[in-house]
Design a protein around this motif. Sequence first.
Motif, PDB file in Angstrom:
ATOM      1  N   GLU A   1     -31.496  17.175  72.034  1.00  0.00           N
ATOM      2  CA  GLU A   1     -32.375  17.328  73.199  1.00  0.00           C
ATOM      3  C   GLU A   1     -32.576  18.798  73.541  1.00  0.00           C
ATOM      4  O   GLU A   1     -33.670  19.224  73.890  1.00  0.00           O
ATOM      5  N   TYR A   2     -31.494  19.592  73.415  1.00  0.00           N
ATOM      6  CA  TYR A   2     -31.628  21.028  73.649  1.00  0.00           C
ATOM      7  C   TYR A   2     -32.642  21.626  72.671  1.00  0.00           C
ATOM      8  O   TYR A   2     -33.473  22.451  73.024  1.00  0.00           O
ATOM      9  N   PHE A   3     -32.544  21.187  71.425  1.00  0.00           N
ATOM     10  CA  PHE A   3     -33.460  21.701  70.410  1.00  0.00           C
ATOM     11  C   PHE A   3     -34.900  21.363  70.797  1.00  0.00           C
ATOM     12  O   PHE A   3     -35.784  22.235  70.787  1.00  0.00           O
ATOM     13  N   ALA A   4     -35.119  20.108  71.172  1.00  0.00           N
ATOM     14  CA  ALA A   4     -36.473  19.689  71.546  1.00  0.00           C
ATOM     15  C   ALA A   4     -36.985  20.507  72.732  1.00  0.00           C
ATOM     16  O   ALA A   4     -38.141  20.932  72.766  1.00  0.00           O
ATOM     17  N   LEU A   5     -36.085  20.764  73.677  1.00  0.00           N
ATOM     18  CA  LEU A   5     -36.462  21.530  74.864  1.00  0.00           C
ATOM     19  C   LEU A   5     -36.895  22.953  74.485  1.00  0.00           C
ATOM     20  O   LEU A   5     -37.910  23.462  74.973  1.00  0.00           O
TER      21      LEU A   5
ATOM     22  N   ALA B   1     -39.394  34.133  72.655  1.00  0.00           N
ATOM     23  CA  ALA B   1     -38.690  33.706  71.446  1.00  0.00           C
ATOM     24  C   ALA B   1     -37.272  34.252  71.410  1.00  0.00           C
ATOM     25  O   ALA B   1     -36.342  33.583  70.961  1.00  0.00           O
ATOM     26  N   LEU B   2     -37.094  35.474  71.906  1.00  0.00           N
ATOM     27  CA  LEU B   2     -35.757  36.051  71.936  1.00  0.00           C
ATOM     28  C   LEU B   2     -34.857  35.249  72.883  1.00  0.00           C
ATOM     29  O   LEU B   2     -33.685  35.027  72.621  1.00  0.00           O
ATOM     30  N   VAL B   3     -35.434  34.793  74.004  1.00  0.00           N
ATOM     31  CA  VAL B   3     -34.657  33.999  74.961  1.00  0.00           C
ATOM     32  C   VAL B   3     -34.271  32.659  74.356  1.00  0.00           C
ATOM     33  O   VAL B   3     -33.134  32.206  74.472  1.00  0.00           O
ATOM     34  N   LEU B   4     -35.232  32.015  73.708  1.00  0.00           N
ATOM     35  CA  LEU B   4     -35.013  30.632  73.273  1.00  0.00           C
ATOM     36  C   LEU B   4     -34.477  30.535  71.849  1.00  0.00           C
ATOM     37  O   LEU B   4     -33.887  29.533  71.470  1.00  0.00           O
ATOM     38  N   GLY B   5     -34.688  31.601  71.048  1.00  0.00           N
ATOM     39  CA  GLY B   5     -34.395  31.515  69.625  1.00  0.00           C
ATOM     40  C   GLY B   5     -32.964  31.137  69.297  1.00  0.00           C
ATOM     41  O   GLY B   5     -32.713  30.248  68.481  1.00  0.00           O
ATOM     42  N   ASP B   6     -32.034  31.796  69.954  1.00  0.00           N
ATOM     43  CA  ASP B   6     -30.629  31.555  69.674  1.00  0.00           C
ATOM     44  C   ASP B   6     -30.258  30.098  69.957  1.00  0.00           C
ATOM     45  O   ASP B   6     -29.659  29.419  69.131  1.00  0.00           O
ATOM     46  N   LEU B   7     -30.654  29.629  71.132  1.00  0.00           N
ATOM     47  CA  LEU B   7     -30.334  28.249  71.509  1.00  0.00           C
ATOM     48  C   LEU B   7     -31.029  27.258  70.580  1.00  0.00           C
ATOM     49  O   LEU B   7     -30.443  26.241  70.186  1.00  0.00           O
ATOM     50  N   ALA B   8     -32.284  27.574  70.214  1.00  0.00           N
ATOM     51  CA  ALA B   8     -33.023  26.677  69.325  1.00  0.00           C
ATOM     52  C   ALA B   8     -32.299  26.540  67.995  1.00  0.00           C
ATOM     53  O   ALA B   8     -32.059  25.436  67.506  1.00  0.00           O
ATOM     54  N   GLU B   9     -31.910  27.673  67.419  1.00  0.00           N
ATOM     55  CA  GLU B   9     -31.261  27.637  66.117  1.00  0.00           C
ATOM     56  C   GLU B   9     -29.918  26.907  66.188  1.00  0.00           C
ATOM     57  O   GLU B   9     -29.637  26.014  65.393  1.00  0.00           O
ATOM     58  N   LEU B  10     -29.114  27.292  67.166  1.00  0.00           N
ATOM     59  CA  LEU B  10     -27.777  26.710  67.249  1.00  0.00           C
ATOM     60  C   LEU B  10     -27.838  25.221  67.532  1.00  0.00           C
ATOM     61  O   LEU B  10     -27.098  24.436  66.931  1.00  0.00           O
ATOM     62  N   SER B  11     -28.736  24.802  68.430  1.00  0.00           N
ATOM     63  CA  SER B  11     -28.753  23.373  68.746  1.00  0.00           C
ATOM     64  C   SER B  11     -29.319  22.577  67.574  1.00  0.00           C
ATOM     65  O   SER B  11     -28.888  21.452  67.334  1.00  0.00           O
ATOM     66  N   LEU B  12     -30.243  23.174  66.836  1.00  0.00           N
ATOM     67  CA  LEU B  12     -30.729  22.486  65.637  1.00  0.00           C
ATOM     68  C   LEU B  12     -29.583  22.265  64.653  1.00  0.00           C
ATOM     69  O   LEU B  12     -29.374  21.164  64.143  1.00  0.00           O
ATOM     70  N   ARG B  13     -28.805  23.325  64.418  1.00  0.00           N
ATOM     71  CA  ARG B  13     -27.732  23.204  63.431  1.00  0.00           C
ATOM     72  C   ARG B  13     -26.613  22.294  63.934  1.00  0.00           C
ATOM     73  O   ARG B  13     -26.004  21.565  63.156  1.00  0.00           O
ATOM     74  N   ARG B  14     -26.349  22.335  65.241  1.00  0.00           N
ATOM     75  CA  ARG B  14     -25.354  21.409  65.796  1.00  0.00           C
ATOM     76  C   ARG B  14     -25.815  19.969  65.620  1.00  0.00           C
ATOM     77  O   ARG B  14     -25.051  19.093  65.228  1.00  0.00           O
ATOM     78  N   ALA B  15     -27.085  19.734  65.951  1.00  0.00           N
ATOM     79  CA  ALA B  15     -27.619  18.378  65.850  1.00  0.00           C
ATOM     80  C   ALA B  15     -27.511  17.878  64.415  1.00  0.00           C
ATOM     81  O   ALA B  15     -27.162  16.723  64.166  1.00  0.00           O
ATOM     82  N   LEU B  16     -27.781  18.778  63.453  1.00  0.00           N
ATOM     83  CA  LEU B  16     -27.706  18.370  62.047  1.00  0.00           C
ATOM     84  C   LEU B  16     -26.262  18.128  61.622  1.00  0.00           C
ATOM     85  O   LEU B  16     -25.979  17.212  60.845  1.00  0.00           O
ATOM     86  N   LEU B  17     -25.327  18.917  62.144  1.00  0.00           N
ATOM     87  CA  LEU B  17     -23.900  18.675  61.855  1.00  0.00           C
ATOM     88  C   LEU B  17     -23.488  17.299  62.372  1.00  0.00           C
ATOM     89  O   LEU B  17     -22.745  16.567  61.725  1.00  0.00           O
ATOM     90  N   LEU B  18     -23.983  16.965  63.572  1.00  0.00           N
ATOM     91  CA  LEU B  18     -23.599  15.693  64.195  1.00  0.00           C
ATOM     92  C   LEU B  18     -24.222  14.504  63.475  1.00  0.00           C
ATOM     93  O   LEU B  18     -23.611  13.452  63.365  1.00  0.00           O
TER      94      LEU B  18
END
Lengths: 497, 326
Positions: free
Chosen positions: A144-148, A441-458
């Motif tokens: 959901e974080y990624f989608a946001l 993009a600088l604000v959201l980029g880090d969270l986007a990347e990390l939440s995408l990779r977390r979601a894929l790990l899960l």
Amino acid sequence: MLEIYGQAFATVLLPQNLIAMVLGALWGLLAGALPGISTSMGVVLILSFTYTLAPMTALVLLVGAYLGGITGGGITSILFGIPGEPSSVPTVIEGHALAKQGKAAAAMWTYLLCSIFGGLFSVLFMIVATPLIADFALRFGPAEYFALTILGLSVVSGLSGGSMLKGFLSCFFGLFLATIGTDGITGEERFTFGTVTLLGGVNFVVAMVGLLAVSEIMMEAEEPFKEYKGMVEYRGLLEELPRFSLFRKYWLTMIRSPIIGTIVGALPGAGATIAAFLAYGEAARTAKHEPAKFGKGAIEGLMAAECANNASTGGSMTILLSLGIPGSNTTAMLVAAFMIHGMQPGPLLLSQRPDIVYGIFTAMIVINLLLLAITGTAIRLFLQLNRLPYSVFSAAILILCVVGAFGINNSVDDMMLMFVFSLIGYFMRKFGVPVAPCILALVLGDLAELSLRRALLLSGGSPLGLVSSPISAVLLLGALVSIVYPLIKKPKMLASS
Amino acid sequence: MNRTLCFALAGLLAFALGGGPCAGNVAAADYPERAIEVVVPFGAGGGSDTAARAVVEGMKPLLKHGVVVTNMPGGGATKGMLHVSQQPADGYTVLAVTTSHLIDAVKPKTRAHILNDFDPLCRIQWDTSGVIVSGDSKFKTLEELIDYGKKNPKMLKFAGTSPGGWSEIQTVAFFKTAGVQVTFVPFDSGAEIKAAILGGHIHGAVEELAETLPLIQAGKLRALCVIMDKRHPALPDVPSSVECGLNYTHGLMRAWAVKKGTPPERQKFLLEVIRKALENPTYVKYIKENHLDVRPGYLGPQETRKYWEEEIAFFAEVLKDLGYVK
């Protein structure tokens, strides 16, 4: 219920608490307005003075500083074009543009009224619906974080001004900047060139002060000896106050932004900055009246951002008081304050210390009103600064920027980095590449990347995990529509670049 | 040129040159002659910061020139450590050491080495972790969790904070002792982890107990085991890891150190001040409320060094398993 709040008001309005709130709010406004002192740093700096205070007095002092900090960011943003807080970057983009058009007074009043409206809205929202907000916030997992964040990034098209190509160029540059630093999933160092400064990534404040404020000074310096464009005569309170029709015209933004702010504020991984950008983006996306004005002084964007960043305080406090989870850096400091006074914020706090919980609710209402009174009185004073000739004014801003960039970590490297970013910003402006998408993009980029990779790990690597919940599916669909729709509607935009 | 002025200037210069070193010599005799700086390599408000500030509060009345805390976050805890290692070894800069510095000592890229570049003053805290799952999790006991983990390798997903750091080490090493392969999912903060567990997005976490206690006591989270040799006084119904048959009692430690080569008498002076600060009622109250007194934290300089060496050896083994070090 009424009796409880009656008692809470009586406690909060005790002279020592009232003084604490005023002092906290003043300090917060100052910390918020200065780019080198973030709201959370402002709260930390006075934390050690609260050891000897009564618990309630200590907490209202700190909450005062918190709310003041979020509000204060707007002042320097509009007048000087320096974001006092990361959460007021959209305010710089729209508010400062308005100030340069000579509408500083109107922008200041709109910012202040929207800030307070957002703050009060979120407190009331929180009083009525604490369990609802908390439950909804908990449903946000990595997917959901990624989608946001993707929804947030999709706003780029609305912020690009004329050319979407240039908008995306700026956006991808921002995304690249967000990858610098220690990789949050593997701990690997990326693009740090072996330096310690870049281990923590590009400091967000450093980048935006350089890109937004200093690059603008460089642009303005090309036209020597001119008077500051924003110079205005302050007419009188009644003439300067925004008309009610302004708020009626943008009623949707006025309702939607505080709701976005409250919910995003309750998400521990997000916070005021992301809330402000999302609300700002939503306003840009759905702007009916003057969509072309976004990026060049759209009052609606200013309203959305200020409503949302102040509303994030309510969301953040909700999740702190109901679950003991700090929704932002600043509320994490408040956890420390609770613990100093022998309390643990969490689900049991309401039954153990209802006086404290209801006291904080009511204090937040009072503090918002105090902020309105304090800032409202000071607006006239602030506007006097605009009478300085730009040569003097810009030098002062430059000093503020340098001190601000240095002050975050007391680091000369950060200061140098700020100048690098100001050069980048200068050339971006020269070539007509909008700066806003890069910062978004600088604000959201880090969270986007990390939440995408977390979601894929899960999900064990399956991309289906990203759309398996209704929340993320809806958010991603929204993102898709807002990227594709302008392409269909105005195919000329791409060609024009 | 005015001759008198020249003479006056020359005299002034001579005075400044002669007087400077002289003043220095006199003052160097009594240490400390200015404020002592405690460098916390993490941001303000976190666990390390709160701990350091609680000790500093107790030190203030004992030092005439005071003591200040400087937060120097960045690069894990590297930036602050590097800073202290670059200051003169005069006892005016103290580093708040945490377990992450010990882990850094294992990694090949390390920029300053906690054993080679620092002298420990003392260990001040030894925290206790627990295995935490959601209150409505299907796992009611540690046994059930381990059973599931053994049958489904890598399907058990546990959250933590620092990849390649303490959080990952304690999660992976704990489960390895139990014979379980776990998938570690790093988050940015303890707050995000708690929200992810409560929201049912992840199975659980191995985390320091103090911060999660209120949620455990409210039934929102459940502790399946506390990682130490005895039960936790605040959670009398939760078995300890040793009780569950796991020989694993590692915990997060906090210590203070100065740059190597700091004069021994200054180290002794600092140690004395810190020891007194640790007995200060405010500090005692603070560790009680945060359950940091569950097992004794204090270790003297030699014992701290020995403890560090042992931990570093253990971390080296785990990090090798995980592929962070070859």
